[in-house]
Structures are given as structure tokens and as C-alpha cells.
Design a protein around this motif. Structure first.
Motif, PDB file in Angstrom:
ATOM      1  N   ARG A 378       0.831  -1.216   0.000  1.00  0.00           N
ATOM      2  CA  ARG A 378       0.000   0.000   0.000  1.00  0.00           C
ATOM      3  C   ARG A 378       0.865   1.266   0.000  1.00  0.00           C
ATOM      4  O   ARG A 378       0.585   2.222  -0.722  1.00  0.00           O
ATOM      5  N   ILE A 379       1.927   1.252   0.818  1.00  0.00           N
ATOM      6  CA  ILE A 379       2.790   2.433   0.877  1.00  0.00           C
ATOM      7  C   ILE A 379       4.001   2.205  -0.025  1.00  0.00           C
ATOM      8  O   ILE A 379       4.695   1.191   0.107  1.00  0.00           O
ATOM      9  N   ASN A 380       4.218   3.145  -0.925  1.00  0.00           N
ATOM     10  CA  ASN A 380       5.415   3.048  -1.759  1.00  0.00           C
ATOM     11  C   ASN A 380       6.628   3.426  -0.931  1.00  0.00           C
ATOM     12  O   ASN A 380       6.638   4.483  -0.308  1.00  0.00           O
ATOM     13  N   PRO A 381       7.649   2.580  -0.904  1.00  0.00           N
ATOM     14  CA  PRO A 381       8.848   2.898  -0.136  1.00  0.00           C
ATOM     15  C   PRO A 381       9.437   4.240  -0.559  1.00  0.00           C
ATOM     16  O   PRO A 381       9.377   4.605  -1.728  1.00  0.00           O
ATOM     17  N   GLY A 382       9.979   4.960   0.392  1.00  0.00           N
ATOM     18  CA  GLY A 382      10.577   6.250   0.068  1.00  0.00           C
ATOM     19  C   GLY A 382      10.868   7.069   1.307  1.00  0.00           C
ATOM     20  O   GLY A 382      10.886   6.555   2.420  1.00  0.00           O
ATOM     21  N   VAL A 383      11.090   8.353   1.064  1.00  0.00           N
ATOM     22  CA  VAL A 383      11.402   9.281   2.146  1.00  0.00           C
ATOM     23  C   VAL A 383      10.420  10.440   2.044  1.00  0.00           C
ATOM     24  O   VAL A 383      10.118  10.902   0.945  1.00  0.00           O
TER      25      VAL A 383
END
Ligand code: NG6
Ligand code: CA
Length: 504
Positions: A378-383
């Protein structure tokens, strides 16, 4: 209708119904994932590999960050434990509650049982709720009898299940409490606790240094438990006393069991680890693991616990249906009252990272903490650079689960937390031992406060100054250039806004 046509119509109807069901389940999972808050105690912005630590290794925390969204502007409300936890669980600024300060182990429950809380709100949404680990929000109504059922406590503010330590591991009573009962209590050995006077004949850290295996540096010289001097006096409950070195395993096991027992319905688990707060007592498996002494070793231990916990979610097939939020209650401190080699073995490690100050401080390292949100698929990896605060979980998770937040302090930042926007809060009041400051946009304004610039015992700059302080924390993360004089208009805008919020 011909029989074959009837069959095909029935088949079609079945297909349609099952397709609808699948969509329903899919929607349900989107709206009602399991929710886990993994909350560390005194872990600093610079203590995690994903936030720049190099000497200290935290592979499992880094894995959360690699698979999730890592916030660079994630905040606890406060630079000490009790107020931060109060805000996390109630969504209310702790400075609105005059008692939201570091509590003794005998303090009454700080949260009003009528008040909305994160677990209560999620219960309304059909969740099963549990807390495992450090509580430090008070218990009972003023005079706890530790030998009877202890209430009100976590069970009365929304947790179906609670396995906790009352305050901190440096404060008595040094026992676990499960759903209001002291674990392994014995009627013949009643527990007594007092924070003002000792019990006759009981040795203290002050009088009996020869009995100690860990020496106290400041404070921490009352009752001795397991050779470690603590804050407060305690008598009895020999069998109930915890073994410090086993605490991490005990909490992990309870957290894992809670997950395994609640796979059928959505659950909310608040897993509040005790590391790296003092006294730092790694299990022998982790002694020497970091090369940084016990402070580093217990962070390695906590990291391992997180890895094991995440494996449990994975083994139960829950990773794609679980929102995991990882953070810390306040910034780091190296010497918090015991001689434990943390100062001597720190070397090049910087628990505060690029930030100024630490625990107890109004500077950024007091409240800006590691903050990672993971939801596989659901959450795209990133900062994300969005400003988010733990106090916002109430309104954000209410938004997620279709509930209503009763707090006007807590903001629904669900889109930011899930990475759908990089817009977070525009402003936030941070707190340090009842002093407050304003972050607004890229700016931080600290009003003048009396008191020492540095707490010499813990060796941390507190943020006190006779003059206003104004920093642009985007250009000057380490708060080195006070722009109060150079930017009078900005300063005025910040003071006006600060006073307006504090006056609300
Ligand atoms: C302080 C303690 C400190 C720690 C802190 C609470 C002394 C001198 N210092 O009063 O060791 O226990 O309280 O930490 O007693 S917190 O993370 O729970 O806020
Ligand atoms: Ca803490």
C-alpha cells in the motif's frame, strides 16, 4: 427458461456475488488493516542506520525504512516519555494537562477514563486492542494497592489486553502487570511501594554501594533490585520482580502471542519497547554486540526484537494487511544517571544525528525522532519530508477506519502517512519539561526561558536562553544560527502564532 440457461444464469449470479465479496474484502482490508505502533524509549534520530548511523548497526529498523516511508520531520510531542505517550494515546497536546510530566511509579492514571483514546477509537471500529511494554501513564486513582486488582489502567482507557511495566525500568515497582494484576505476585510476600521514604531495614543504593553491580551517577540511589539501584522504595514481591536481562524477550513474546491470537479480526497493538532507556541491561546474547557498551547493545537487542516481531507478522501472512508505525518517545541521552560506559564507549556514534540537543531539550533532537511507516503493498517505499507528529495518529487512524476524532490538536495526516502527499502539518508546538516552542514551516522559534543552558548531569543543551531563538531548520538543521535579530518580521510572526496557539 431452458435448464442449461438456468444453470448458466445461476453460475453467472454466483460469479457476480463472489466478485462483489472479493471487492468488499479488498475494501475492508484497505480500511481496516491491523495497526501496530512499535515505540522505542529514548532512541535518537541518529541511532538508526536509515537515519545515518554508521557505527551502530540496526538492520531490522533499516528494513522497515527500506520497505516503508521514512519521515525526516517526524516528531514526538515532547522530549520526555510521559507527555509524549499521553499525546500518542489521546491526540491531545500534553501541555494542556498540568500533570503530563515524568511520573513516579505511584502516580494515578493520567488519562481521563472518559476521554477518547486511540485504542478506544479503534475498538469502535471493531479492532481488538493490546499494549505490551512500557506504560508510564500512571495507574489507579492515587493509592495503588499492588496486591489487589490495579485499576483504572490501560484496560480502562481502551486496551483489551495489557502486559506492562508501570513506569520505567529505573523506577519501582519492578514488576510486570497483566490486565491489572502483578504477574507472579504472592499473597505471603506483599508488595509495598513508596517514593518518599524507605522501608525499615531495606538497603538502598546510597547506603550500600557494596551491593551494587551498576553504580548510580545521579539520582537512582533508592531501593536496590537485582543489584541495580532504582528511583523509589519497594519492599516485598520477590518472586514477582522482573529479571532485567529478560525483559526484551518477555515483551517480544507477549507481543508475538497477541498477534498470533488475533489473526481473525483487525487488531491494534502498541508494542512499547523499553530500550535504550536506563538501566541498560542487554540479555547476555547481546552483550558486546555493538562495541558501544550497553547503550549500543540494547539498541541492537531492540533491533533484533523488531526483526523477530516483523517475522511473526510475515509468518502469519499479515504483512500486506498491517500498517506498522515505528518511532521513539523522545530524543537520546547518553548518561541518564548510571555509570554504564555509554559515555566512554560512544566513540564516533552520534545518537542525536545532525540535530542539536537531546532528551529533555527544546532543541530539535529532543522531539524529532525516527518515524517510519510501513504497509506492504500500500505504501510506496521512500522518504517524506512532511512534518508529522505522533499526536496525529488519533485523527489519521480515525480517518483510515471511518471513525471520528474528538481532538482538535490531532490532525488527519493519513495521506501524508501513506505517502499520497508530502504535505504534513504546517505548525506544531513541541514541549520539553513544560517549556514549549513552535515549529512552523521550516522555522523553529524558542521563547526565552530561565534555567541552565545545559543540564550538566546528562550533558545536554536544554534550549534555555534569555533571548528569543529563531532557526531555519531546513537550511540549518543543527540550529547553529540564531536568526532572531536578523529576521525580526519572521520572529514576530512566529511569536504571534505561538501565543495564539498556546492561548487556545
Ligand atoms: C529522570 C531520571 C532519568 C529518567 C527520566 C525519565 C533522575 C536523576 N533521572 O528523572 O533517569 O528515568 O526521569 O525518562 O532520576 S523517560 O524517558 O521515562 O521520560
Ligand atoms: Ca523516554
Amino acid at each position: 427458461m431452458k435448464r442449461s440457461n438456468l444453470y448458466s444464469s445461476l453460475l453467472l449470479a454466483l460469479l457476480v456475488i463472489s466478485a462483489c465479496n472479493t471487492t468488499e474484502q479488498g475494501k475492508g482490508a484497505e480500511k481496516q488493516p491491523n495497526i501496530v505502533v512499535i515505540y522505542l524509549d529514548d532512541l535518537g534520530y541518529g541511532d538508526v542506520g536509515a537515519y545515518g548511523a554508521t557505527v551502530l548497526k540496526t538492520p531490522n529498523m533499516d528494513k522497515l525504512a527500506a520497505a516503508g516511508l521514512r519521515f525526516t520531520n517526524g516528531y514526538a510531542t515532547s522530549s520526555t516519555c510521559t507527555p509524549s505517550r499521553f499525546a500518542l494515546l489521546t491526540g491531545v497536546y500534553p501541555w494542556r494537562n498540568k500533570d503530563a510530566k515524568i511520573l513516579p511509579g505511584t502516580a494515578p492514571l493520567l488519562i481521563d477514563t472518559q476521554q477518547q483514546t486511540l485504542p478506544k477509537m479503534l475498538k469502535q471500529a471493531g479492532y481488538r486492542t493490546g499494549v505490551v511494554g512500557k506504560w508510564h501513564l500512571g495507574l489507579g486513582t492515587g493509592h495503588v494497592n499492588w496486591n489487589q486488582h490495579i485499576a483504572p489502567g490501560p484496560n480502562e482507557v481502551g486496551f483489551d489486553y495489557a502486559y506492562i511495566m508501570a513506569a520505567t525500568q529505573d523506577r519501582v515497582p519492578t514488576v510486570f502487570i497483566e490486565n491489572g494484576s502483578v504477574v507472579d505476585a504472592e499473597a505471603g510476600d506483599p508488595i509495598e511501594v513508596d517514593y518518599s521514604k524507605n522501608f525499615e531495614g531495606e538497603p538502598t543504593g546510597l547506603d550500600h554501594p557494596e551491593l551494587l553491580r551498576m553504580r548510580w551517577h545521579h539520582g537512582h540511589n533508592n531501593s536496590i533490585v537485582n543489584g541495580i539501584p532504582r528511583i523509589g522504595f519497594m519492599k516485598g514481591g520477590e518472586k514477582a520482580k522482573w529479571v532485567d536481562e529478560n525483559m526484551a524477550d518477555t515483551f517480544l513474546t507477549k507481543a508475538q502471542t497477541f498477534v498470533r491470537e488475533h489473526t481473525d479480526k483487525p487488531f491494534f497493538l502498541y508494542y512499547a519497547l523499553h530500550q535504550p532507556h536506563v538501566p541498560r541491561t542487554p540479555n547476555p546474547r547481546f552483550v558486546g554486540a555493538s562495541g558501544l557498551g550497553p547503550r549500543g547493545d540494547v539498541i541492537v537487542e531492540a533491533d533484533w526484537c523488531i526483526g523477530e516481531f516483523m517475522k511473526t507478522l510475515e509468518d502469519e501472512g499479515l504483512l500486506e494487511n498491517t500498517l506498522v508505525i515505528f518511532s521513539s518517545d523522545n530524543g537520546p541521552v547518553v548518561n541518564d544517571g548510571y555509570y554504564d560506559d555509554a559515555v566512554e564507549k560512544l566513540g564516533d556514534h552520534k545518537p542525536w544525528g545532525p540535530l542539536r540537543g537531546g532528551k529533555y531539550s527544546l532543541y530539535e533532537a529532543g522531539t524529532r525522532v525516527p518515524f517510519i511507516v510501513q504497509w506492504k503493498g500500500r505504501i510506496n517505499p521512500g522518504v517524506s519530508d512532511a512534518v508529522v507528529c505522533q499526536m496525529d495518529l488519533l485523527a489519521s487512524l480515525a480517518g483510515l477506519t471511518g471513525q471520528h476524532s474528538e481532538s482538535s490538536d490531532s490532525q488527519n495526516l493519513l495521506d501524508a502517512l501513506l505517502g499520497d502527499t508530502d504535505q504534513g502539518r504546517t505548525e506544531l508546538i513541541v514541549e520539553a519539561s513544560s517549556r514549549t516552542a513552535l515549529r512552523k514551516g521550516d522555522w523553529v522559534m524558542i521563547p526565552p526561558y530561565n534555567g541552565p543552558a545545559r543540564n550538566k548531569q546528562v550533558n545536554i543543551e536544554l534550549g534555555n536562553s534569555t533571548a528569543y531563538q529563531l532557526y531555519n531548520v531546513k537550511n540549518d538543521m543543527g540550529q547553529q544560527n540564531n536568526l532572531a535579530e536578523a529576521e525580526p518580521e519572521k520572529l514576530k510572526e512566529m511569536i504571534d502564532r505561538y501565543e495564539a496557539i498556546r492561548g487556545q
